[in-house]
Design an enzyme around this catalytic site. Structure first.
Site, PDB file in Angstrom:
ATOM      1  NE  ARG A 179       5.593  -1.173  -1.146  1.00 30.02           N
ATOM      2  CZ  ARG A 179       4.920  -1.600  -2.183  1.00 30.02           C
ATOM      3  NH1 ARG A 179       5.442  -2.366  -3.042  1.00 30.02           N
ATOM      4  NH2 ARG A 179       3.747  -1.079  -1.956  1.00 30.02           N
ATOM      5  CB  CYS A 228       1.499   0.558   3.952  1.00 33.17           C
ATOM      6  SG  CYS A 228       0.050   0.841   2.939  1.00 33.17           S
ATOM      7  CD  GLU A 298       5.979  -0.304   2.913  1.00 35.46           C
ATOM      8  OE1 GLU A 298       7.098   0.486   3.064  1.00 35.46           O
ATOM      9  OE2 GLU A 298       5.071  -0.084   2.127  1.00 35.46           O
TER      10      GLU A 298
HETATM   11  N1  EPU Z   1      -8.905  -2.115   2.215  1.00 32.51           N
HETATM   12  C1  EPU Z   1      -9.938  -2.238   3.342  1.00 32.51           C
HETATM   13  N2  EPU Z   1      -9.952  -1.609   4.418  1.00 32.51           N
HETATM   14  C2  EPU Z   1      -8.952  -0.654   4.464  1.00 32.51           C
HETATM   15  C3  EPU Z   1      -7.857  -0.577   3.468  1.00 32.51           C
HETATM   16  C4  EPU Z   1      -7.804  -1.364   2.470  1.00 32.51           C
HETATM   17  O1  EPU Z   1     -11.038  -3.059   3.030  1.00 32.51           O
HETATM   18  O2  EPU Z   1      -9.072   0.192   5.395  1.00 32.51           O
HETATM   19  C5  EPU Z   1      -8.877  -3.074   1.118  1.00 32.51           C
HETATM   20  C6  EPU Z   1      -9.285  -2.273  -0.152  1.00 32.51           C
HETATM   21  O3  EPU Z   1     -10.522  -2.156  -0.366  1.00 32.51           O
HETATM   22  C7  EPU Z   1      -8.775  -3.200  -1.154  1.00 32.51           C
HETATM   23  C8  EPU Z   1      -7.416  -4.065  -0.366  1.00 32.51           C
HETATM   24  O4  EPU Z   1      -7.792  -3.802   0.885  1.00 32.51           O
HETATM   25  O5  EPU Z   1      -9.539  -4.273  -1.443  1.00 32.51           O
HETATM   26  C9  EPU Z   1      -6.293  -3.444  -0.718  1.00 32.51           C
HETATM   27  O6  EPU Z   1      -6.220  -1.724  -0.304  1.00 32.51           O
HETATM   28  P1  EPU Z   1      -5.391  -0.928  -1.232  1.00 32.51           P
HETATM   29  O7  EPU Z   1      -5.861  -0.824  -2.669  1.00 32.51           O
HETATM   30  O8  EPU Z   1      -5.682   0.494  -0.370  1.00 32.51           O
HETATM   31  O9  EPU Z   1      -4.008  -1.268  -1.392  1.00 32.51           O
HETATM   32  P2  EPU Z   1      -2.830  -1.835  -0.366  1.00 32.51           P
HETATM   33  O10 EPU Z   1      -2.566  -3.204  -0.610  1.00 32.51           O
HETATM   34  O11 EPU Z   1      -3.361  -1.554   1.289  1.00 32.51           O
HETATM   35  C10 EPU Z   1      -0.699  -1.298  -1.594  1.00 32.51           C
HETATM   36  C11 EPU Z   1       0.612  -0.451  -0.978  1.00 32.51           C
HETATM   37  C12 EPU Z   1       0.277   1.004  -0.958  1.00 32.51           C
HETATM   38  C13 EPU Z   1      -0.087   1.333  -2.290  1.00 32.51           C
HETATM   39  C14 EPU Z   1      -1.445   0.714  -2.384  1.00 32.51           C
HETATM   40  C15 EPU Z   1      -1.839   1.561  -3.684  1.00 32.51           C
HETATM   41  C16 EPU Z   1       1.540  -2.218   0.601  1.00 32.51           C
HETATM   42  C17 EPU Z   1       1.900  -2.559   1.907  1.00 32.51           C
HETATM   43  N3  EPU Z   1       0.817  -1.349   0.414  1.00 32.51           N
HETATM   44  O12 EPU Z   1      -1.637  -0.884  -0.501  1.00 32.51           O
HETATM   45  O13 EPU Z   1       1.720   1.495  -0.577  1.00 32.51           O
HETATM   46  O14 EPU Z   1      -0.122   2.889  -2.127  1.00 32.51           O
HETATM   47  O15 EPU Z   1      -1.371  -0.400  -2.687  1.00 32.51           O
HETATM   48  O16 EPU Z   1      -1.579   0.793  -5.007  1.00 32.51           O
HETATM   49  O17 EPU Z   1       1.936  -2.784  -0.544  1.00 32.51           O
HETATM   50  C18 EPU Z   1       3.164   2.099   1.002  1.00 32.51           C
HETATM   51  O18 EPU Z   1       3.993   1.512   0.469  1.00 32.51           O
HETATM   52  O19 EPU Z   1       3.567   2.787   1.927  1.00 32.51           O
HETATM   53  C19 EPU Z   1       1.844   2.228   0.343  1.00 32.51           C
HETATM   54  C20 EPU Z   1       1.030   3.263   1.040  1.00 32.51           C
END
Ligand code: EPU
Length: 306
Positions: A179, A228, A298
């Site tokens: 990012r 995010c 972010e």
């Molecule tokens: N999780 C929880 N509770 C929550 C949210 C997440 O337990 O409330 C757990 C999920 O179950 C999973 C892990 O945390 O095991 C990761 O969650 P998720 O797959 O939703 O991905 P993320 O790392 O939170 C990233 C990107 C998102 C993108 C998603 C989908 C970042 C900061 N965020 O989120 O990007 O849409 O992967 O691939 O890297 C953005 O850039 O604005 C954004 C939303």
């Protein structure tokens, strides 16, 4: 800065370039979060040529210059900003195919580019299904998901520097990170990008996009947000930490930590930036206390230097 000569200059620049302009333009209407005050001046270049011309002219002037692409990763402070903001929200742009590459203006809505790749039977962008914004903003922040990031497919980026000099750049090691990008580090303006894709069956690409769309719908809120808020900590998704801490649903005014995803803050209707930013601080503090690590934003927070 209240010098009326600055306002005269902004009007003159807009008139000379044929670019629509507005004083005290509420930026809330140009961001997905939908909060924040006005920009002293907002310029609306309709195409890439006038985007570059506006950038060059404003860069020579006394006001700070900012570019608001899709506004999907920005939280504007309630006081607004004393700056000239180039808003891409009304700009058009083109996408053209050259072999297995797509060349697109930075003003193109990113979802339109993802869709076009699928229509053309070019794979490599399905990871980005559901990412909002404009291509320029996506390059600047190296937009991505767990399945990939834009830098993976970027063959070339055309940029202008602060002096308005244009150059084409073939990304190399160190240009993009998680990012973040050389574009943001060097204060550049993105004009166009060339994406290297791979021929594939359009039906397969569409199926992958459909699967990603379903997953996103099941895990992320649909309302107004800036996506995010924090970058994940190494090996620790911030959303999961917030969840574990029981913070989901915490509300200040009309802003709330999403009940669906802990790394999202949603505007429930009439949130003020102050409400959103108070939640940002709360999450930062609690996550830092829990992990011993300071999470990095972010999103970009736009406010005047104090
Ligand atoms: N999780 C929880 N509770 C929550 C949210 C997440 O337990 O409330 C757990 C999920 O179950 C999973 C892990 O945390 O095991 C990761 O969650 P998720 O797959 O939703 O991905 P993320 O790392 O939170 C990233 C990107 C998102 C993108 C998603 C989908 C970042 C900061 N965020 O989120 O990007 O849409 O992967 O691939 O890297 C953005 O850039 O604005 C954004 C939303």
């Amino acid at each position: 800065m209240t010098d009326p000569r600055v306002d005269t200059l902004c009007r003159e620049i807009a008139g000379d370039l044929g670019v629509p302009v507005a004083a005290d333009e509420p930026l809330a209407r140009w961001t997905t979060m939908g909060v924040g005050g006005p920009a002293r001046w907002a310029f609306f270049p309709p195409d890439t040529e006038r985007l570059l011309a506006t950038w060059r002219a404003l860069r020579e002037g006394p006001l700070p210059v900012r570019v608001l692409a899709g506004g999907s990763n920005v939280i504007v402070a309630d006081e607004g900003i004393d700056a000239a903001v180039i808003v891409l929200g009304r700009a058009g742009g083109t996408i053209r195919r050259e072999g297995n590459e797509l060349v697109a203006d930075a003003t193109v809505p990113f979802p339109a580019l993802v869709r076009r790749a699928a229509e053309e039977g070019l794979a490599g962008l399905a990871f980005a299904e559901g990412i909002p914004g404009r291509l320029g903003g996506a390059v600047r922040m190296n937009a991505g998901t767990g399945a990939g990031e834009l830098a993976d497919v970027l063959a070339e980026v055309e940029v202008a520097d602060a002096a308005g000099r244009v150059r084409r750049h073939r990304p190399g090691p160190g240009d993009f990170g998680y990012r973040e990008s050389f574009v943001a580090r060097e204060g550049l303006l993105v004009l166009r990008a060339r994406l290297a894709l791979v021929p594939a069956d359009p039906a397969e690409i569409r199926a992958e996009m459909e699967e990603r769309r379903a997953r996103r719908r099941a895990t992320q809120p649909r309302g107004r947000s800036a996506g995010c808020i924090f970058r994940n900590l190494p090996g620790q998704p911030v959303g999961a930490i917030v969840d574990r801490l029981g913070l989901k649903g915490t509300r200040i005014g009309d802003a709330a930590i999403s009940t669906e995803h802990g790394n999202f803050i949603v505007n429930l209707g009439h949130a003020r930036a102050a409400d959103v930013l108070a939640l940002v601080d709360l999450v930062r503090e609690k996550v830092a206390r829990e992990t011993g690590l300071e999470p990095h934003l972010e999103v970009e927070i736009w406010r005047d230097p104090r």
